[in-house]
Design a protein around this motif. Structure first.
Motif: not given
Length: 320
Positions: A145-147, A179, A225-231
């Motif tokens: 993920n992003m982290q 992405d 941390g795999y999904l952000d708020e938009d997801d």
């Protein structure tokens, strides 16, 4: 256990549990010591050769299993858990039962797909050793993920499964979600990725939990941390109730039109349904909506869950 020790443990268990011989009598028959017999019986229980069941007149487990089996057409194990246990303790009990259930199903020359997550991490810690030959543990979905790369987290789970069954481990070194869907399409044409996908296509067993946004004990995909708020907004707008191996579905089991699945590295749900044995492990009544969606999608052939979740699944209030 080595084959000779397994044979001794089986013989001791048969004499003790089926023929009601005392440990002293078994020791004389096997020409060994009473302490050795005790260790053999413990090994038989720990390895799954012996499974002890207690049937109480007040036990609703069998009735719940019968109801779930009839409604959802799955083989089911309901784990009795007292109400005083918290979610982490309940998960540990369910994971222990799942490990005991999985062991006898694993044979040589098997390809076993394993998802990562909080539930499977707990299951992997309770696996007992069973030697197989030419078996493969293949990771069902990427973990980056992003982290973080996710490699350490996922590889620990895969390693425990591989060590337990003497199997080769094949990791899937891609992110959980790309992405862009076009990036996934390009990667899926790479030969290194196609090798993993080909193994997944030949799985005889798939083992997974059910992710849920609303769970009290958060699924790793939602807490890691795999999904952000938009997801998360996309999932909410798509009426998503849960996921299996980071592939999402609705309450009715449908998954069409959920755009995040186009970027997910988990197996297509139609492909997953082709696997002969699909073992779903669920702990925590707060995951019930995700579980219902997974069952509506026909994703499981075997279900292992705690008693409180089983009651909610079939809306069971207790004996009449």
């Amino acid at each position: 256990m080595t084959p000779p020790r397994q044979s001794d443990a089986l013989r001791a268990a048969q004499l003790y549990y089926l023929q009601d011989l005392t440990m002293d009598a078994i020791a004389r028959e096997l020409r060994t010591s009473r302490s050795t017999v005790s260790r053999l019986l413990s090994a038989a229980r720990d390895s799954g050769l012996v499974q002890i069941q207690i049937r109480s007149p007040l036990d609703t487990g069998p009735e719940l299993e019968s109801m779930i089996r009839a409604e959802y057409k799955v083989d089911v194990h309901v784990v009795p858990v007292v109400d005083t246990l918290n979610e982490a303790e309940t998960l540990d009990r369910v994971a222990m039962q799942a490990a005991r259930t999985i062991g006898p199903l694993v044979d040589s020359n098997a390809i076993i797909g394993v998802a990562w997550g909080s539930t499977l991490s707990a299951v992997s810690r309770h696996l007992t050793r069973k030697i197989t030959h030419d078996s493969v543990i293949v990771q069902l979905n990427g973990a980056g993920n992003m982290q973080t790369t996710g490699i350490t987290y996922a590889s620990d789970i895969m390693r425990r499964f591989g060590s337990a069954y003497g199997a080769r481990v094949e990791q899937f070194p891609v992110p959980a979600f790309f992405d862009h869907a076009a990036t996934k399409t390009a990667m899926w044409n790479e030969r290194s990725v196609q090798r993993i996908l080909e193994l997944q296509s030949r799985m005889s067993i798939a083992i997974f939990g059910v992710g849920s946004v609303d769970a009290d004990y958060p699924s790793h995909v939602y807490a890691g941390g795999y999904l952000d708020e938009d997801d998360l907004d996309v999932l909410a707008n798509s009426d998503v109730v849960g996921d299996v191996a980071t592939v999402f579905f609705r309450a009715d089991g449908s998954s069409d039109g959920i755009t995040l699945n186009e970027r997910s590295t988990g197996p297509d749900l139609a492909q997953l349904r082709q696997v002969r044995r699909r073992i779903c492990v669920v702990s925590g009544a707060s995951k019930i909506n995700g579980l219902r969606g997974a069952l509506a999608a026909g994703l499981a052939t075997d279900l292992i869950l705690d008693e409180a979740s089983a009651r909610r699944l079939v809306r069971f209030d207790g004996p009449a």
